[in-house]
Design a protein around this motif. Sequence first.
Motif, short mmCIF file in Angstrom:
data_model
loop_
_atom_site.label_atom_id
_atom_site.label_comp_id
_atom_site.label_asym_id
_atom_site.label_seq_id
_atom_site.Cartn_x
_atom_site.Cartn_y
_atom_site.Cartn_z
N GLY A 98 0.80 -1.23 0.00
CA GLY A 98 0.00 0.00 0.00
C GLY A 98 0.82 1.27 0.00
O GLY A 98 0.31 2.35 -0.25
N ARG A 99 2.12 1.16 0.27
CA ARG A 99 2.94 2.36 0.47
C ARG A 99 3.51 2.94 -0.81
O ARG A 99 4.04 4.05 -0.80
N VAL A 100 3.49 2.17 -1.89
CA VAL A 100 4.14 2.65 -3.12
C VAL A 100 3.32 3.78 -3.73
O VAL A 100 2.09 3.73 -3.79
N ARG A 101 4.01 4.83 -4.18
CA ARG A 101 3.39 6.03 -4.76
C ARG A 101 4.02 6.30 -6.14
O ARG A 101 5.14 5.82 -6.41
N PRO A 102 3.37 7.10 -6.97
CA PRO A 102 3.97 7.42 -8.27
C PRO A 102 5.41 7.96 -8.15
O PRO A 102 6.25 7.68 -9.01
N GLY A 103 5.69 8.69 -7.09
CA GLY A 103 7.05 9.21 -6.90
C GLY A 103 8.09 8.11 -6.85
O GLY A 103 9.20 8.27 -7.38
N HIS A 104 7.74 6.98 -6.22
CA HIS A 104 8.69 5.85 -6.17
C HIS A 104 8.98 5.33 -7.58
O HIS A 104 10.13 5.03 -7.92
N GLU A 105 7.92 5.20 -8.39
CA GLU A 105 8.10 4.67 -9.74
C GLU A 105 8.88 5.68 -10.60
O GLU A 105 9.72 5.29 -11.43
N ILE A 106 8.61 6.97 -10.39
CA ILE A 106 9.36 8.02 -11.12
C ILE A 106 10.85 7.93 -10.78
O ILE A 106 11.71 8.01 -11.67
N MET A 107 11.17 7.71 -9.51
CA MET A 107 12.58 7.57 -9.12
C MET A 107 13.20 6.33 -9.79
O MET A 107 14.37 6.37 -10.20
N GLU A 108 12.42 5.25 -9.87
CA GLU A 108 12.93 4.05 -10.56
C GLU A 108 13.21 4.34 -12.03
O GLU A 108 14.24 3.91 -12.57
N LEU A 109 12.29 5.06 -12.69
CA LEU A 109 12.50 5.38 -14.11
C LEU A 109 13.74 6.27 -14.28
O LEU A 109 14.51 6.09 -15.23
N ILE A 110 13.93 7.21 -13.36
CA ILE A 110 15.13 8.06 -13.42
C ILE A 110 16.38 7.16 -13.31
O ILE A 110 17.36 7.34 -14.03
N GLY A 111 16.30 6.15 -12.46
CA GLY A 111 17.40 5.17 -12.33
C GLY A 111 17.64 4.38 -13.61
O GLY A 111 18.72 3.84 -13.82
N CYS A 112 16.62 4.30 -14.46
CA CYS A 112 16.75 3.58 -15.75
C CYS A 112 17.09 4.54 -16.89
O CYS A 112 16.94 4.17 -18.06
N GLY A 113 17.48 5.78 -16.58
CA GLY A 113 17.95 6.69 -17.62
C GLY A 113 16.96 7.76 -18.05
O GLY A 113 17.28 8.56 -18.94
N TYR A 114 15.78 7.79 -17.47
CA TYR A 114 14.82 8.83 -17.82
C TYR A 114 15.21 10.15 -17.12
O TYR A 114 15.69 10.13 -15.99
N SER A 115 14.94 11.27 -17.79
CA SER A 115 15.06 12.55 -17.09
C SER A 115 13.85 12.68 -16.17
O SER A 115 12.84 11.98 -16.35
N ALA A 116 13.94 13.59 -15.21
CA ALA A 116 12.81 13.77 -14.29
C ALA A 116 11.55 14.16 -15.05
O ALA A 116 10.46 13.65 -14.76
N LEU A 117 11.68 15.05 -16.04
CA LEU A 117 10.49 15.48 -16.78
C LEU A 117 9.92 14.33 -17.62
O LEU A 117 8.70 14.16 -17.71
N GLU A 118 10.80 13.52 -18.23
CA GLU A 118 10.32 12.35 -18.98
C GLU A 118 9.55 11.40 -18.06
O GLU A 118 8.53 10.83 -18.45
N ALA A 119 10.08 11.23 -16.86
CA ALA A 119 9.43 10.30 -15.92
C ALA A 119 8.09 10.87 -15.46
O ALA A 119 7.12 10.12 -15.28
N ILE A 120 7.99 12.20 -15.30
CA ILE A 120 6.70 12.81 -14.94
C ILE A 120 5.72 12.65 -16.11
O ILE A 120 4.53 12.37 -15.90
N THR A 121 6.20 12.79 -17.33
CA THR A 121 5.34 12.54 -18.50
C THR A 121 4.82 11.10 -18.49
O THR A 121 3.65 10.84 -18.82
N ALA A 122 5.68 10.15 -18.07
CA ALA A 122 5.24 8.75 -17.99
C ALA A 122 4.11 8.59 -16.99
O ALA A 122 3.24 7.73 -17.15
N ALA A 123 4.10 9.44 -15.96
CA ALA A 123 3.09 9.33 -14.89
C ALA A 123 1.85 10.19 -15.17
O ALA A 123 0.94 10.22 -14.34
N THR A 124 1.85 10.90 -16.29
CA THR A 124 0.73 11.81 -16.56
C THR A 124 0.21 11.59 -17.99
O THR A 124 -0.71 10.84 -18.20
#
Length: 405
Positions: free
Chosen positions: A321-347
Motif C-alpha cells: 500500500g505504500r508505493v506512490r507514483p514518486g517511487h516509480e518516477i525515481m525508478e525510471l530516473i534510475g533507468c535513464g529517464y530525465s525527471a520530466l520524462e518520468a513525470i510525463t510517464a506518470a501523466t
Amino acid sequence: MRKSLLQWLAIACLAAPAAAADQWLSNAHLYDGLPGSTVRKVNLRITDGRIAEITSAQSRPGALDLRGAYVLPGFIDAHTHIEDPASARRALHSGVTTTRVLGDAFLKGLATRDLVRDGYVPGPQMLVSGGHVRPQLGEAFILSFPQFGRYLAAPLQGSEQVAEVVRAVIARGADVVKVGASERAGLARTDPRRQELSYEELRAAVLEAARSGRFVAAHAHDRYGANAAVRAGVRSIEHGTYVDEETLILMRKQGTFFVPTLAIMSPLGDPRGDDADAVALQLRTLHMMRPLRDAVRKARALGITVAVGTDSSYGDGDDYGRVRPGHEIMELIGCGYSALEAITAATYNSARVLGIESRTGSIAVGLEADLLIVDRDPRVDPTTLFEPLLVLSDGRIALDRLALR
Ligand SMILES: [Zn+2]
C-alpha cells in the motif's frame, strides 16, 4: 498571514459572487506533461473545472499567488488495486487524480469508483477492471460471479470460456479488462516465468472487449506470455519482467504500452519477512529486478511508451500500500529517464494508456483542471513529488497544504 486556497475562495465568493467560477493561479512554474516540453513561468485561469487560460507570468491582483511553486498534471496511476474509500482518498492526497484499477477483490473497486463518481467520497477518477481473467479465477472472483462456480474445480480454458467471462465482467460495469498472460510473482507457489492464457484465449479476450470499446491490460512477466499478449492486441503489458527484444520491437510497431511497475518489487523483496514464503519471494525479487530494469532501458531506447503504474493498493498496514507514483518516477530516473520524462510517464503517457488524453493528463486550455502543485523543482529534487502542496481535481480542491509553506 498567508491565506489558504479555501480561505481565498471563500473571500472571492463573498466579494464577487459572479466571478467565483474563475480562479486565477499566479506566479507558477508550469510543466504541462507533454513530451519535449519544459518548465515555464505562467498564470493559469481555471473556469468551471477546466483550464481556461495560460498566460505568461505577471502578478495578478485577486489571484492565488503560488510564489514559484511547480504546477504539474495530476498523476494518472495506470495500475493500482484501490478497493475502498480510505485508499481512494489516500491516492488523491498523493496527487493521483485518475487511476486504472486492475484487479479488485469482490468488485470493491467498482463500488468505490461509483461512490467517488457520485460524490459520496473523495478520490481519483477510477477506471476499474473488476477482476482478473485468468485460468485460475480464484474464490474471490467466483464469490462475485457464482454462475462460474464450475471454475472452482477446473481452470478456465478455451476462447469461448474466456470470452464468456470477459462479457460477464463488462456486464457488471468494468471499464477495462485485465487478463493473465503469465502466472503471478507475488505468491511463492506461482511461477512468473510460466505463461497462463494462450494466444487464442488472449485474442478472444481482446476481441470480446473491443465489442464494447474496452481495452485489455495483460499481466505478463514471462517472455512467451508477453509475446502472445502483444500479438493478441492488448493495450498494455503490465510488469513485463522477462519480455524479450523481439516482443519489444513488436510493441514499438503496434503501439503497445509498457507499465513496468518497478517500485512494487522493493517491498516484495523486503528482507524483514521471516517465513518460508517471504524468503522465496525475496530471492525471486532479486532475480527479477535486473531483467525488468534492462527491459525498461531497452524500451526507452526503442521509443516504446512507458507509463507509470504503482501496483499499489494505497491501503494502510501493508507494504504494497505504500508505493506512490514518486517511487516509480525515481525508478525510471534510475533507468535513464530525465525527471520530466518520468513525470510525463506518470501523466500524459498514462492518460494515453487509458485513452483519455483528450481530456486530462496534460495541462492545456480546454482540459480538465487536474493539477498537482509541489514546492520545489522536481528536476533538482524529485522527492518533492511525495509532498503535494495542493491537489486540484476537475478544478476542485482535494488537498490544500499551502498554509504550511
Ligand atoms: Zn497488479
